[in-house]
Design a protein around this motif. Structure first.
Motif, PDB file in Angstrom:
ATOM      1  N   UNK A 118       0.821  -1.212   0.000  1.00 57.55           N
ATOM      2  CA  UNK A 118       0.000   0.000   0.000  1.00 57.55           C
ATOM      3  C   UNK A 118       0.854   1.261   0.000  1.00 57.55           C
ATOM      4  N   UNK A 119       1.938   1.244   0.779  1.00 57.08           N
ATOM      5  CA  UNK A 119       2.783   2.443   0.856  1.00 57.08           C
ATOM      6  C   UNK A 119       3.606   2.616  -0.411  1.00 57.08           C
ATOM      7  N   UNK A 120       4.255   1.551  -0.874  1.00 55.95           N
ATOM      8  CA  UNK A 120       5.123   1.682  -2.044  1.00 55.95           C
ATOM      9  C   UNK A 120       4.328   1.963  -3.324  1.00 55.95           C
ATOM     10  N   UNK A 121       3.088   1.489  -3.397  1.00 58.67           N
ATOM     11  CA  UNK A 121       2.251   1.741  -4.578  1.00 58.67           C
ATOM     12  C   UNK A 121       1.253   2.884  -4.377  1.00 58.67           C
ATOM     13  N   UNK A 122       1.361   3.585  -3.243  1.00 56.22           N
ATOM     14  CA  UNK A 122       0.582   4.806  -2.966  1.00 56.22           C
ATOM     15  C   UNK A 122      -0.929   4.555  -3.042  1.00 56.22           C
ATOM     16  N   UNK A 123      -1.350   3.437  -2.482  1.00 59.36           N
ATOM     17  CA  UNK A 123      -2.753   3.053  -2.592  1.00 59.36           C
ATOM     18  C   UNK A 123      -3.689   4.012  -1.853  1.00 59.36           C
ATOM     19  N   UNK A 233      17.273   6.038   3.837  1.00 64.80           N
ATOM     20  CA  UNK A 233      17.271   6.687   2.533  1.00 64.80           C
ATOM     21  C   UNK A 233      16.030   7.576   2.403  1.00 64.80           C
ATOM     22  N   UNK A 234      16.132   8.680   1.671  1.00 64.22           N
ATOM     23  CA  UNK A 234      14.963   9.545   1.483  1.00 64.22           C
ATOM     24  C   UNK A 234      13.806   8.856   0.768  1.00 64.22           C
ATOM     25  N   UNK A 235      14.118   7.836  -0.056  1.00 60.41           N
ATOM     26  CA  UNK A 235      13.055   7.134  -0.779  1.00 60.41           C
ATOM     27  C   UNK A 235      12.636   5.832  -0.080  1.00 60.41           C
ATOM     28  N   UNK A 236      13.106   5.634   1.167  1.00 60.86           N
ATOM     29  CA  UNK A 236      12.751   4.428   1.921  1.00 60.86           C
ATOM     30  C   UNK A 236      11.393   4.606   2.592  1.00 60.86           C
ATOM     31  N   UNK A 237      10.776   3.478   2.947  1.00 58.71           N
ATOM     32  CA  UNK A 237       9.502   3.503   3.674  1.00 58.71           C
ATOM     33  C   UNK A 237       9.642   2.643   4.929  1.00 58.71           C
ATOM     34  N   UNK A 256       8.501  12.679   7.633  1.00 57.73           N
ATOM     35  CA  UNK A 256       7.530  12.431   6.563  1.00 57.73           C
ATOM     36  C   UNK A 256       7.049  13.747   5.964  1.00 57.73           C
ATOM     37  N   UNK A 257       6.794  14.730   6.818  1.00 58.32           N
ATOM     38  CA  UNK A 257       6.349  16.048   6.356  1.00 58.32           C
ATOM     39  C   UNK A 257       7.417  16.720   5.495  1.00 58.32           C
ATOM     40  N   UNK A 258       8.675  16.510   5.873  1.00 56.56           N
ATOM     41  CA  UNK A 258       9.776  17.154   5.154  1.00 56.56           C
ATOM     42  C   UNK A 258      10.205  16.372   3.918  1.00 56.56           C
ATOM     43  N   UNK A 259       9.645  15.199   3.691  1.00 62.13           N
ATOM     44  CA  UNK A 259      10.033  14.377   2.555  1.00 62.13           C
ATOM     45  C   UNK A 259      11.362  13.685   2.744  1.00 62.13           C
ATOM     46  N   UNK A 260      11.811  13.591   3.997  1.00 58.30           N
ATOM     47  CA  UNK A 260      13.091  12.926   4.282  1.00 58.30           C
ATOM     48  C   UNK A 260      12.933  11.415   4.382  1.00 58.30           C
ATOM     49  N   UNK A 261      11.696  10.940   4.487  1.00 57.59           N
ATOM     50  CA  UNK A 261      11.337   9.529   4.363  1.00 57.59           C
ATOM     51  C   UNK A 261      10.134   9.491   3.432  1.00 57.59           C
ATOM     52  N   UNK A 262      10.123   8.529   2.502  1.00 54.39           N
ATOM     53  CA  UNK A 262       9.101   8.545   1.454  1.00 54.39           C
ATOM     54  C   UNK A 262       7.702   8.225   1.962  1.00 54.39           C
ATOM     55  N   UNK A 263       7.590   7.291   2.909  1.00 50.30           N
ATOM     56  CA  UNK A 263       6.253   6.923   3.359  1.00 50.30           C
ATOM     57  C   UNK A 263       6.288   6.022   4.567  1.00 50.30           C
ATOM     58  N   UNK A 281      -2.646  14.027   8.874  1.00 47.02           N
ATOM     59  CA  UNK A 281      -2.790  14.919   7.719  1.00 47.02           C
ATOM     60  C   UNK A 281      -1.893  14.535   6.549  1.00 47.02           C
ATOM     61  N   UNK A 282      -0.944  13.624   6.767  1.00 48.07           N
ATOM     62  CA  UNK A 282       0.075  13.357   5.757  1.00 48.07           C
ATOM     63  C   UNK A 282      -0.425  12.392   4.678  1.00 48.07           C
ATOM     64  N   UNK A 283      -0.293  12.756   3.407  1.00 49.54           N
ATOM     65  CA  UNK A 283      -0.728  11.857   2.333  1.00 49.54           C
ATOM     66  C   UNK A 283       0.157  10.632   2.170  1.00 49.54           C
ATOM     67  N   UNK A 284       1.407  10.706   2.658  1.00 50.53           N
ATOM     68  CA  UNK A 284       2.346   9.586   2.506  1.00 50.53           C
ATOM     69  C   UNK A 284       2.374   8.673   3.723  1.00 50.53           C
ATOM     70  N   UNK A 285       1.362   8.790   4.593  1.00 54.83           N
ATOM     71  CA  UNK A 285       1.259   7.905   5.764  1.00 54.83           C
ATOM     72  C   UNK A 285      -0.073   7.167   5.707  1.00 54.83           C
TER      73      UNK A 285
END
Length: 328
Positions: A118-123, A233-237, A256-263, A281-285
């Motif tokens: 769900x996180x990696x595919x942005x479900x 990594x910044x693109x890690x979840x 997460x808010x700063x984009x320092x972790x992807x999700x 509030x975060x779309x990536x959580x």
């Protein structure tokens, strides 16, 4: 001590089939509603019970144990984790503690993979978009997530659940790495095709996905702290289906808010159901209400283990799932 002579007090509603079986075997007090008991209500239950069937929402600390009656001899916890109970103090007071290990393994491992996908595919983001009036249709560059195959999964805690996750991840072509208090036996490690990292810092810095599967103990509180989160990594979840206290939730929210972790995919939270409003509030959580073990089959099996522990204790024998401080 025959079962019917025992007073068994249950703190929460359980599946109907479990409650029915308890009524057949014991003198049992069941709940009519499903709200957690307050401290005074818990103390009252512990005054009149021979056996207390507790759940993870019941915080049974040394102070509360001091209010227990002389009759209380067993706390049969409905759940595998016992970080809600001061086991050492209970033992000092002559109160045994049992749990229900192994039951939630498969269900929780399924949920770990569901959250990773769900996180990696942005479900979650896709679901919100599809249900809104803003979706304009398919686009070659819209809602791009990541492919699982070839990614590195770091498992923190390689017990039953961690190993079940490793087996599932292998089917997706994911490379399995792990950190554990003790390294697995060579034959187990080989069967899982898992790479051991003695240094948690080094593993965290190199994986694409981090799955938290260790229990909450004093030594694991904020084990994933701000410093370790910054190693990722910044693109890690990161996915957590274990205990919320293992992660510094405020630090995770900031990153997460700063984009320092992807999700992040979280089924548990540091303060129980009181989730950080900024995290919501975060779309990536992706946030779930502690559903990791929530299958009917699993809940009934947990109840059956509780019954076996009580019945064995009533027959004058050691409960099969007795918890001792050395195990923690």
């Amino acid at each position: 001590m025959p079962g019917k002579s025992l007073t068994v007090v249950v703190t929460r509603r359980l599946p109907e089939v479990v409650e029915t079986r308890m009524k057949e075997l014991f003198n049992v007090e069941l709940r009519e509603d499903d709200t957690p008991l307050g401290v005074d209500q818990l103390a009252d239950a512990m005054q009149r019970a021979d056996v207390l069937v507790s759940t993870i929402t019941d915080q049974i600390d040394a102070k509360l144990l001091g209010r227990a009656g002389e009759r209380l001899k067993l706390i049969a916890n409905y759940g595998a984790g016992v970080d809600n109970i001061d086991v050492a103090t209970a033992r000092q007071r002559g109160i045994h503690v049992s749990n229900t290990p192994g039951v939630v393994t498969e269900d929780t491992a399924d949920m770990v993979m569901a959250l990773i996908l769900a996180v990696t595919r942005r479900m979650s983001e896709g679901l919100r978009l599809a249900q809104s009036d803003e979706w304009a249709g398919w686009s070659p560059t819209a809602m791009l997530g990541g492919r699982l195959r070839g990614r590195r999964l770091g498992i923190l805690g390689m017990g039953r659940i961690g190993q079940a996750v490793a087996k599932r991840a292998a089917a997706f072509g994911v490379q399995v790495h792990y950190h554990n208090r003790r390294r697995l036996r060579p034959e187990v490690e080989e069967a899982l095709d898992a790479t051991y990292w003695e240094s948690l810092d080094q593993m965290v810095a190199r994986v694409d996905i981090l799955s938290v599967n260790c229990p909450h103990t004093p030594s694991t509180f904020h084990l994933i702290n701000a410093r370790r989160l910054k190693l990722m990594k910044p693109d890690a979840v990161i996915v957590n289906t274990s205990r919320g206290e293992v992660i510094d939730e405020n630090a995770l929210t900031r990153m997460l808010r700063a984009g320092e972790i992807a999700g992040a995919g979280l089924d548990v939270f540091e303060r129980g159901h009181a989730i950080n409003p900024r995290l919501k509030e975060l779309p990536n959580a992706i946030l779930l209400p502690h559903m990791g073990s929530a299958t009917l089959e699993g809940r009934v099996e947990m109840g059956e283990k509780v019954i076996v522990n009580i019945k064995t204790f009533a027959d004058g024998h050691r409960p099969p799932d007795l918890v001792v401080p050395a195990m923690l």
